[in-house]
Structures are given as C-alpha cells and as structure tokens.
Design a protein around this motif. Structure first.
Motif, PDB file in Angstrom:
ATOM      1  N   PRO A 179       0.822  -1.206   0.000  1.00 38.38           N
ATOM      2  CA  PRO A 179       0.000   0.000   0.000  1.00 38.38           C
ATOM      3  C   PRO A 179       0.857   1.259   0.000  1.00 38.38           C
ATOM      4  N   THR A 180       0.188   2.418  -0.095  1.00 37.88           N
ATOM      5  CA  THR A 180       0.888   3.696  -0.019  1.00 37.88           C
ATOM      6  C   THR A 180       1.348   3.947   1.403  1.00 37.88           C
ATOM      7  N   SER A 181       0.492   3.617   2.342  1.00 36.77           N
ATOM      8  CA  SER A 181       0.838   3.756   3.750  1.00 36.77           C
ATOM      9  C   SER A 181       0.063   2.730   4.558  1.00 36.77           C
ATOM     10  N   GLN A 182       0.580   2.417   5.741  1.00 31.67           N
ATOM     11  CA  GLN A 182      -0.043   1.405   6.580  1.00 31.67           C
ATOM     12  C   GLN A 182       0.353   1.639   8.028  1.00 31.67           C
ATOM     13  N   ILE A 183      -0.625   1.510   8.907  1.00 29.30           N
ATOM     14  CA  ILE A 183      -0.353   1.487  10.338  1.00 29.30           C
ATOM     15  C   ILE A 183      -0.600   0.063  10.809  1.00 29.30           C
ATOM     16  N   LEU A 184       0.370  -0.478  11.509  1.00 25.54           N
ATOM     17  CA  LEU A 184       0.351  -1.901  11.835  1.00 25.54           C
ATOM     18  C   LEU A 184       0.625  -2.104  13.322  1.00 25.54           C
ATOM     19  N   ALA A 185      -0.079  -3.018  13.924  1.00 22.04           N
ATOM     20  CA  ALA A 185       0.199  -3.365  15.321  1.00 22.04           C
ATOM     21  C   ALA A 185       1.428  -4.255  15.391  1.00 22.04           C
TER      22      ALA A 185
END
Lengths: 112, 110
Positions: free
Chosen positions: A8-14
């Motif tokens: 993806p272009t950006s991702q927030i991940l745990a």
C-alpha cells in the motif's frame, strides 16, 4: 502499469502482525531491491534479487524476507512487525546490479 | 570503515546562483557514481552517472565532477530555480550494489 508500483501507499500496523509490501515493475528489469529510508540515515538495502528465482541479503535484512517468483514481482514480508521497522520502504529495479535504479513511490509503514 | 558522506545541513541558495553539493567517500573504489533527486513523499529519480575515467559530465544545467584521488564528487546546478529545491542523493557502486549517501536538502530562494 508504467514503471514500478508499490502497495500500500501507507499502513499502520500493530506490533507482532505480519505484513507484506508489494512491488511490481513492468520494465523487464532483471534486478530488484528493497530499501528502507530513515531520517538522516539514507537508503539502506534490505534485500535484493539479481534475477528471478534468486535473492540476497542487504545491509539490514533481519526481520524481513523476500521472494522473486517471476521477473515483475518482488514482495517484502515482515513476519512479526516491531516498532523499529517503522520507516519508508522503497522498491527499486535496474537492468543489472548497481546499474541506474528506478524507484517506486514508497510505502510509509508505522508499527505501533 | 566504509563511508559515503553528504552535507547533512540544508543548503540555501538564491535563485539564479550556482548550487554546489558535495559527496565524499572513504574506503571505496567505485567504478562510477550516480546522483539522484528526491522530492518529498516520492522515490529518488536518477539524474546523472559519472565513471571513474570521466572528470566531468554535463546535462543541461547540471554538472557533475568525479575526483578519485580526493574521493569526492561535486554536483552543480547552474542558474538555479525554485523548482530545483529537493534532496539530492549520491550513490556509488560497490560489489554490484549501490551504496547511498543520506542526501543534502537544497532550497532555492526566489
């Protein structure tokens, strides 16, 4: 597709989650690369592939894996993400190793 | 240890003047060196490549020099324009890979 794309272009991940960053090129380049770019440190090579079916480790490979099943695709997998993997990730390709490289737009990854 | 260094401080230049960026390296013997431009939020874009047997290379308003004795490359932009504002990266080849400097941010003031 024109050139090299990333998703993806950006991702927030745990932290602890598995994540695959995708990279596709349509230039029929033999070599592909994954870099991470952190402020003040420049581009650091994670893994590379000189041709389909082969991969190699770069400067900072720990915690990452890659595969190169065909010429066009070079996914990067974080098996169990950690906060220190927060970075901007760039995929690049070239006709041959250390040739002029063509970069994708990058993936901004945040691991919390 | 092997190092490639670019000025980490931003370079502020008045429009119309020549901007000069420096890339120094130690303990490498590159066959060639490359310069790239990177705009915010984008990947680097190739500008110029200079080989070890070339003293100078030009492309429009861009000029690159390569001194293998000093282990240094200089990147010049003449008649600079605000649109030249970006971060400029140098990279040298080593063991079939590119080794990258951290880049210098160039700001051209109107």
């Amino acid at each position: 597709i024109a050139g090299i794309t990333q998703a993806p272009t950006s991702q927030i991940l745990a932290a602890g989650r598995r994540m695959t960053l995708r990279c596709t090129q349509d230039m029929r380049h033999n070599a592909m690369y994954w870099y991470r770019q952190d402020l003040g440190l420049g581009l650091r090579l994670i893994h590379y592939s000189n041709t389909a079916g082969t991969t190699g480790k770069g400067e900072v490979p720990d915690g990452y894996s890659v595969s190169r099943a065909n010429t066009d695709d070079f996914p990067l997998t974080l098996a169990s993400a950690v906060p220190s993997q927060t970075s901007v990730y760039f995929c690049a390709s070239s006709y041959e190793g250390s040739d002029t490289q063509y970069f994708g737009p990058g993936t901004r990854l945040t691991v919390l | 240890s092997q190092k490639i260094e670019q000025n980490s401080e931003a370079l502020n230049i008045q429009e119309g003047k020549t901007a000069t960026l420096t890339c120094n390296y130690t303990n490498y013997s590159p066959a060639y060196l490359q310069w790239y431009r990177q705009d915010p939020g984008r990947g680097p874009v190739f500008l110029l490549l200079i080989r070890e047997n070339e003293k100078e290379k030009r492309k429009e308003r861009l000029k690159v020099t390569f001194d293998t004795t000093l282990k240094q490359s200089l990147f010049h932009i003449t008649a600079s324009q605000p649109a030249d504002s970006a971060t400029y990266l140098c990279a040298l080849n080593s063991n079939y890979q590119l080794i990258w400097g951290a880049g210098t941010k160039l700001i051209i003031k109107p």
